[in-house]
Design a protein around this motif. Sequence first.
Motif, PDB file in Angstrom:
ATOM      1  N   CYS A  95       0.945  -1.255  -0.264  1.00 42.67           N
ATOM      2  CA  CYS A  95       0.121  -0.165   0.067  1.00 42.67           C
ATOM      3  C   CYS A  95       0.702   1.259   0.129  1.00 42.67           C
ATOM      4  N   ILE A  96       1.919   1.308   0.898  1.00 42.02           N
ATOM      5  CA  ILE A  96       2.576   2.527   1.081  1.00 42.02           C
ATOM      6  C   ILE A  96       3.750   2.767  -0.103  1.00 42.02           C
ATOM      7  N   GLY A  97       3.567   1.582  -1.017  1.00 43.90           N
ATOM      8  CA  GLY A  97       4.643   1.912  -2.181  1.00 43.90           C
ATOM      9  C   GLY A  97       3.711   2.517  -3.278  1.00 43.90           C
ATOM     10  N   LYS A  98       2.446   3.131  -3.018  1.00 44.26           N
ATOM     11  CA  LYS A  98       1.692   3.758  -4.154  1.00 44.26           C
ATOM     12  C   LYS A  98       1.877   4.928  -3.660  1.00 44.26           C
ATOM     13  N   GLN A  99       2.362   6.104  -4.646  1.00 44.66           N
ATOM     14  CA  GLN A  99       2.381   7.335  -4.394  1.00 44.66           C
ATOM     15  C   GLN A  99       1.020   8.120  -4.349  1.00 44.66           C
ATOM     16  N   ARG A 100       0.342   7.705  -5.075  1.00 45.95           N
ATOM     17  CA  ARG A 100      -1.258   8.434  -4.974  1.00 45.95           C
ATOM     18  C   ARG A 100      -2.020   7.963  -3.435  1.00 45.95           C
ATOM     19  N   PHE A 101      -1.464   7.052  -2.965  1.00 45.87           N
ATOM     20  CA  PHE A 101      -2.171   6.552  -1.633  1.00 45.87           C
ATOM     21  C   PHE A 101      -1.488   7.519  -0.500  1.00 45.87           C
ATOM     22  N   LEU A 102      -0.168   7.802  -0.493  1.00 42.31           N
ATOM     23  CA  LEU A 102       0.766   8.554   0.174  1.00 42.31           C
ATOM     24  C   LEU A 102       0.221  10.031   0.289  1.00 42.31           C
ATOM     25  N   LYS A 103      -0.198  10.498  -0.857  1.00 50.55           N
ATOM     26  CA  LYS A 103      -0.514  12.011  -1.036  1.00 50.55           C
ATOM     27  C   LYS A 103      -1.913  12.145  -0.437  1.00 50.55           C
ATOM     28  N   CYS A 104      -2.781  11.099  -0.851  1.00 49.58           N
ATOM     29  CA  CYS A 104      -4.105  11.068   0.093  1.00 49.58           C
ATOM     30  C   CYS A 104      -4.030  11.195   1.312  1.00 49.58           C
ATOM     31  N   ILE A 105      -3.234  10.360   2.012  1.00 51.68           N
ATOM     32  CA  ILE A 105      -2.950  10.399   3.629  1.00 51.68           C
ATOM     33  C   ILE A 105      -2.081  11.847   3.773  1.00 51.68           C
ATOM     34  N   LYS A 106      -1.457  12.262   3.212  1.00 50.05           N
ATOM     35  CA  LYS A 106      -0.715  13.447   3.352  1.00 50.05           C
ATOM     36  C   LYS A 106      -1.658  14.864   3.587  1.00 50.05           C
ATOM     37  N   ALA A 107      -2.506  14.913   2.585  1.00 48.24           N
ATOM     38  CA  ALA A 107      -3.526  15.794   2.387  1.00 48.24           C
ATOM     39  C   ALA A 107      -4.569  15.679   3.260  1.00 48.24           C
ATOM     40  N   ALA A 108      -4.818  14.820   4.034  1.00 45.58           N
ATOM     41  CA  ALA A 108      -6.091  14.620   4.758  1.00 45.58           C
ATOM     42  C   ALA A 108      -5.710  14.540   6.529  1.00 45.58           C
ATOM     43  N   ASP A 109      -4.267  14.545   6.861  1.00 48.65           N
ATOM     44  CA  ASP A 109      -4.186  14.724   8.218  1.00 48.65           C
ATOM     45  C   ASP A 109      -3.673  16.182   8.431  1.00 48.65           C
ATOM     46  N   SER A 110      -4.300  16.672   9.431  1.00 48.87           N
ATOM     47  CA  SER A 110      -3.900  18.007   9.826  1.00 48.87           C
ATOM     48  C   SER A 110      -2.796  18.211  10.507  1.00 48.87           C
ATOM     49  N   ASP A 111      -2.284  17.301  11.375  1.00 50.70           N
ATOM     50  CA  ASP A 111      -0.837  17.300  11.907  1.00 50.70           C
ATOM     51  C   ASP A 111       0.322  17.395  10.745  1.00 50.70           C
ATOM     52  N   ILE A 112      -0.047  16.751   9.870  1.00 52.46           N
ATOM     53  CA  ILE A 112       1.107  16.803   8.912  1.00 52.46           C
ATOM     54  C   ILE A 112       1.243  18.056   8.050  1.00 52.46           C
ATOM     55  N   MET A 113      -0.209  18.457   8.068  1.00 60.37           N
ATOM     56  CA  MET A 113      -0.264  19.917   7.202  1.00 60.37           C
ATOM     57  C   MET A 113       0.358  20.832   7.881  1.00 60.37           C
ATOM     58  N   ARG A 114       0.098  20.837   9.273  1.00 57.31           N
ATOM     59  CA  ARG A 114       0.787  21.978  10.220  1.00 57.31           C
ATOM     60  C   ARG A 114       2.101  21.611  10.354  1.00 57.31           C
ATOM     61  N   GLY A 115       2.665  20.655  10.163  1.00 58.62           N
ATOM     62  CA  GLY A 115       4.273  20.314  10.380  1.00 58.62           C
ATOM     63  C   GLY A 115       4.532  19.715  11.753  1.00 58.62           C
ATOM     64  N   ASN A 116       3.499  19.296  12.362  1.00 55.75           N
ATOM     65  CA  ASN A 116       3.580  18.841  13.572  1.00 55.75           C
ATOM     66  C   ASN A 116       3.950  17.206  13.797  1.00 55.75           C
ATOM     67  N   GLN A 117       3.701  16.729  12.611  1.00 55.00           N
ATOM     68  CA  GLN A 117       4.095  15.238  12.482  1.00 55.00           C
ATOM     69  C   GLN A 117       4.413  15.229  11.082  1.00 55.00           C
ATOM     70  N   ASN A 118       5.504  14.145  10.805  1.00 55.25           N
ATOM     71  CA  ASN A 118       5.755  13.914   9.256  1.00 55.25           C
ATOM     72  C   ASN A 118       4.818  12.460   8.917  1.00 55.25           C
ATOM     73  N   LEU A 119       4.953  12.515   7.581  1.00 51.05           N
ATOM     74  CA  LEU A 119       4.227  11.345   7.027  1.00 51.05           C
ATOM     75  C   LEU A 119       4.514  10.007   7.446  1.00 51.05           C
TER      76      LEU A 119
END
Length: 273
Positions: A95-119
């Motif tokens: 699953c995590i080998g799919k870039q589209r899936f990783l982008k989906c998670i990155k865009a949906a998590d508020s902590d990642i968007m704020r920089g409080n947590q990495n992917l």
Amino acid sequence: CMGKSRETHEMRQFISGLEDVWSCRPFFIPPKLRRLQPIRASITEMDEVPVERPRTPWDIDRSIFAPRKGESDSRSYYDSPKMYQKQMMKDWGRCIGKQRFLKCIKAADSDIMRGNQNLQEEMTEVQQVFLYHHACVNKAYFYFCMMGQTMGEAAYSMTLNQYGEFVRITGIMDNNSSTCKGSDCDTMFIATNFEETKDGDDADENDDNALMRFEFYEVLVRLALAKYGRGILTDDVSDSVDMLLTKNVASTIESIPSANVDRNIFRAERLYC
């Protein structure tokens, strides 16, 4: 001459008379041979004494199931928790080998968007949620796969119709929702089933019109974000996945007896005895 002709005439009369006697005396007729009738030899019945052979005790290591111990993923006659954990990690790695899936998670998590947590940290949290619920996920996947009419290897993949039954029965689909209607669920099926690469053994084995087991993990994340994430009930991806698995998947699967059949119990009580 007269004497000779007279003797000839008398001889003829004698022979004629003799023929008359032959025709009237049956003992002069050659006897007919009788047809031989076969006679079978008599058989004396003997009382057979059954020979008791010593019964070999059942030994699974000497049975037709013996190769399973070396060929199965668990290296045992039964499925082990360690095997299921390894199976889940293998699927999650795909699953995590799919870039589209990783982008989906990155865009949906508020902590990642704020920089409080990495992917990577968020992916680890989602992984831990799946490890906790992996038995339930496996039961759900195989139960709804078996609801179809496909045969052979195709029976272990989830078609769109079986996926539709899954989101309907578990209550994930909600036609009153703005993000989780039937059409939205179908769109997530299509997005998950997209193959980023057409090369390699994994691509060859991947059914283009059905969800493989590892793709089922991805679509669960997408459904969780549409059902509970992106600010609906939470902004955290791992929390939304845990909500979906707890409120919808686990509660439904636990109420279906046929979805909770333990293969190890069947092997112990039916197959290996």
